[in-house]
Design a protein around this motif. Structure first.
Motif, mmCIF file in Angstrom:
data_model
loop_
_atom_site.group_PDB
_atom_site.id
_atom_site.type_symbol
_atom_site.label_atom_id
_atom_site.label_comp_id
_atom_site.label_asym_id
_atom_site.label_seq_id
_atom_site.Cartn_x
_atom_site.Cartn_y
_atom_site.Cartn_z
ATOM 1 N N LYS A 31 4.679 0.334 1.184
ATOM 2 C CA LYS A 31 4.882 -0.435 2.408
ATOM 3 C C LYS A 31 4.181 -1.777 2.311
ATOM 4 C CE LYS A 31 5.254 3.195 5.928
ATOM 5 N NZ LYS A 31 4.639 3.704 7.177
ATOM 6 N N ILE A 54 8.589 -0.167 4.933
ATOM 7 C CA ILE A 54 8.841 0.407 3.609
ATOM 8 C C ILE A 54 9.707 -0.554 2.791
ATOM 9 C CG2 ILE A 54 9.936 2.303 2.339
ATOM 10 C CD1 ILE A 54 9.358 4.079 4.825
ATOM 11 N N GLY A 110 3.487 -2.423 7.294
ATOM 12 C CA GLY A 110 4.079 -1.313 8.031
ATOM 13 C C GLY A 110 5.544 -1.047 7.735
ATOM 14 N N HIS A 113 6.644 9.805 -1.004
ATOM 15 C CA HIS A 113 5.693 8.718 -1.226
ATOM 16 C C HIS A 113 6.434 7.392 -1.252
ATOM 17 C CE1 HIS A 113 2.496 11.588 -2.041
ATOM 18 N NE2 HIS A 113 3.447 12.310 -2.623
ATOM 19 N N GLU A 143 6.183 14.507 4.590
ATOM 20 C CA GLU A 143 5.527 15.316 3.565
ATOM 21 C C GLU A 143 6.280 15.271 2.240
ATOM 22 O OE1 GLU A 143 4.072 19.881 2.800
ATOM 23 O OE2 GLU A 143 4.528 19.267 4.836
ATOM 24 N N TYR A 173 0.844 -1.194 0.000
ATOM 25 C CA TYR A 173 0.000 0.000 0.000
ATOM 26 C C TYR A 173 0.881 1.247 0.000
ATOM 27 C CZ TYR A 173 0.979 0.013 5.044
ATOM 28 O OH TYR A 173 1.605 0.012 6.270
ATOM 29 N N ALA A 174 0.307 2.344 -0.473
ATOM 30 C CA ALA A 174 1.024 3.622 -0.537
ATOM 31 C C ALA A 174 0.914 4.335 0.810
ATOM 32 C CB ALA A 174 0.425 4.493 -1.635
ATOM 33 N N ASP A 175 1.961 5.084 1.135
ATOM 34 C CA ASP A 175 1.958 5.887 2.347
ATOM 35 C C ASP A 175 2.817 7.126 2.089
ATOM 36 O OD1 ASP A 175 1.421 6.662 4.944
ATOM 37 O OD2 ASP A 175 2.826 5.263 5.873
ATOM 38 N N GLU A 176 2.644 8.136 2.925
ATOM 39 C CA GLU A 176 3.440 9.364 2.863
ATOM 40 C C GLU A 176 3.890 9.683 4.288
ATOM 41 O OE1 GLU A 176 3.110 13.971 1.246
ATOM 42 O OE2 GLU A 176 1.401 12.641 1.014
ATOM 43 N N PRO A 177 4.935 8.942 4.758
ATOM 44 C CA PRO A 177 5.369 9.118 6.153
ATOM 45 C C PRO A 177 5.979 10.490 6.426
ATOM 46 C CG PRO A 177 6.849 7.642 4.986
ATOM 47 C CD PRO A 177 5.715 7.937 4.053
#
Length: 118
Positions: free
Chosen positions: A32, A37, A35, A29, A26, A20-24
């Motif tokens: 992960k 990367i 949980g 992108h 700002e 899934y995509a995440d933006e930990p």
């Protein structure tokens, strides 16, 4: 010249089981799994991936593509490199590197957190 686009690299990474995509942070992108990367810089001109179980394995990329591979800051000692998309690295090798990164990260997950095989 490569025909692979940053969007295709992102789609490939996010197409992995459980990804899934995440933006930990700002503007950063990532992809992960459980949980963790496995690909940095999705949608950009390069992708950060785990290129080997250790720095020595990942260094093979530096020797083969010195103008298109950079050791990632902070986590590079653990085998992470940034690969330039659209440079000398063949498209298939970039996608294979994403696959390897995913597999290396999944292999370190507890069995209970690994994505189920389909």
């Amino acid at each position: 010249m490569s025909g692979l686009t940053p969007e295709q690299v992102s789609a490939h990474a996010l197409g992995k089981r459980g990804a899934y995509a995440d933006e930990p942070w700002e503007g950063d992108h990532v992809a992960k799994v459980a949980g963790k990367i496995f690909a940095f810089g999705l949608g950009g001109e390069s992708v950060g991936v785990k290129c080997g179980a250790n720095r020595a394995e990942a260094d093979e990329w530096l020797h083969q593509y010195p103008k298109d591979v950079v050791v990632m800051p902070y986590i590079g000692r653990n085998g992470w490199n940034t690969l330039t998309i659209g440079g000398a690295i063949p498209d298939e090798e970039i996608l294979d590197a994403v696959d390897l990164s995913y597999e290396l990260v999944v292999s370190k997950l507890p069995k209970s957190k690994r994505p189920a095989a389909t």
